[in-house]
Design an enzyme around this catalytic site. Structure first.
Site, short mmCIF file in Angstrom:
data_model
loop_
_atom_site.label_atom_id
_atom_site.label_comp_id
_atom_site.label_asym_id
_atom_site.label_seq_id
_atom_site.Cartn_x
_atom_site.Cartn_y
_atom_site.Cartn_z
CG ASP A 243 6.78 -7.10 -5.71
OD1 ASP A 243 7.50 -8.08 -5.50
OD2 ASP A 243 5.56 -7.18 -5.91
CG ASP B 34 4.50 -1.58 -3.25
OD1 ASP B 34 3.60 -2.37 -3.61
OD2 ASP B 34 5.50 -1.32 -3.92
#
Length: 229
Positions: free
Chosen positions: A28, A26
């Site tokens: 953020d 991922d």
């Protein structure tokens, strides 16, 4: 190849040892710490509509903008509001930094063995990686690439396919419950980074750690061996 795991002890500290063929990150909260930008943006938008921003922030991390609005304030899930939020996040780079250990970890991995899977758009993903002085991956799966956002597994399944391997042979790194659920639904093992949520909130992950500093990776004939502190 399916992920195998074991627990080994080095001194007083047990390590979780996982095997994988590729790494799916991922963005953020995992590679880039963007909490300040995300919270500023949602607070500004909430103020425009005289809403409690905390209701939005409780679910915003790890979800696409439109899906956050649908979950909390469906009557305001308008194209104009999605566009305003996305533009505001794209314009704000103040305080974006790499998560501790991110650059070191990525620098140890072959470019063909890792991808980024994000709920944000492509332009936003590239800007945040560049602002945090992190490399742009060869495989970057963004909100424009999939029909179903996290917690649906679509993004992780697509990233694994583009890397030429099965999702079940990948190791996913996530920071939010929707992302952990997406990784698990794709059949992957998941390591949670507790930058935006507590270990309890991401307890469905195989392991939860504060950052990427302590991770060690070595390669062998069948892929990678990953040690998680």
């Amino acid at each position: 190849m399916h992920l195998a795991h074991s627990v080994i002890t080095t001194g007083d500290s047990p390590l979780l040892q996982l095997r994988c063929e590729a790494f799916l990150f991922d963005l953020d909260g995992v590679l880039v710490d963007s909490r300040a930008v995300v919270e500023r943006t949602w607070r500004r938008w909430a103020q425009r509509h005289q809403l409690d921003p905390e209701r939005l922030l409780r679910v915003a991390h790890g979800r696409r903008t439109r899906e956050t609005l649908q979950a909390v304030v469906p009557h305001l899930c308008l194209d104009s509001d999605v566009a305003w939020l996305d533009a505001a996040e794209l314009a704000d780079v103040d305080g974006l930094v790499a998560v501790e250990g991110a650059l070191r970890l990525l620098s140890t991995l072959p470019p063909s063995a890792w991808a980024v899977v994000t709920s944000g758009g492509r332009a936003l993903a590239r800007r945040r990686l560049e602002s945090a002085s992190l490399p742009i991956p060869r495989v970057l799966v963004t909100s424009e690439d999939v029909t179903g956002g996290k917690p649906a597994p679509d993004g992780y399944l697509l990233a694994a396919k583009r890397l030429g391997c099965e999702a079940a042979s990948c190791l996913v790194f996530e920071d939010a419950p929707p992302g952990v659920a997406a990784g698990r639904a794709a059949g992957a093992r998941v390591v949670a980074i507790t930058t935006t949520h507590s270990a309890h909130q991401v307890e469905e992950a195989d392991a939860a750690i504060a950052n990427l500093v302590g991770i060690r990776v070595r390669s062998d004939a069948t892929g990678f061996v990953v040690e998680i502190p």
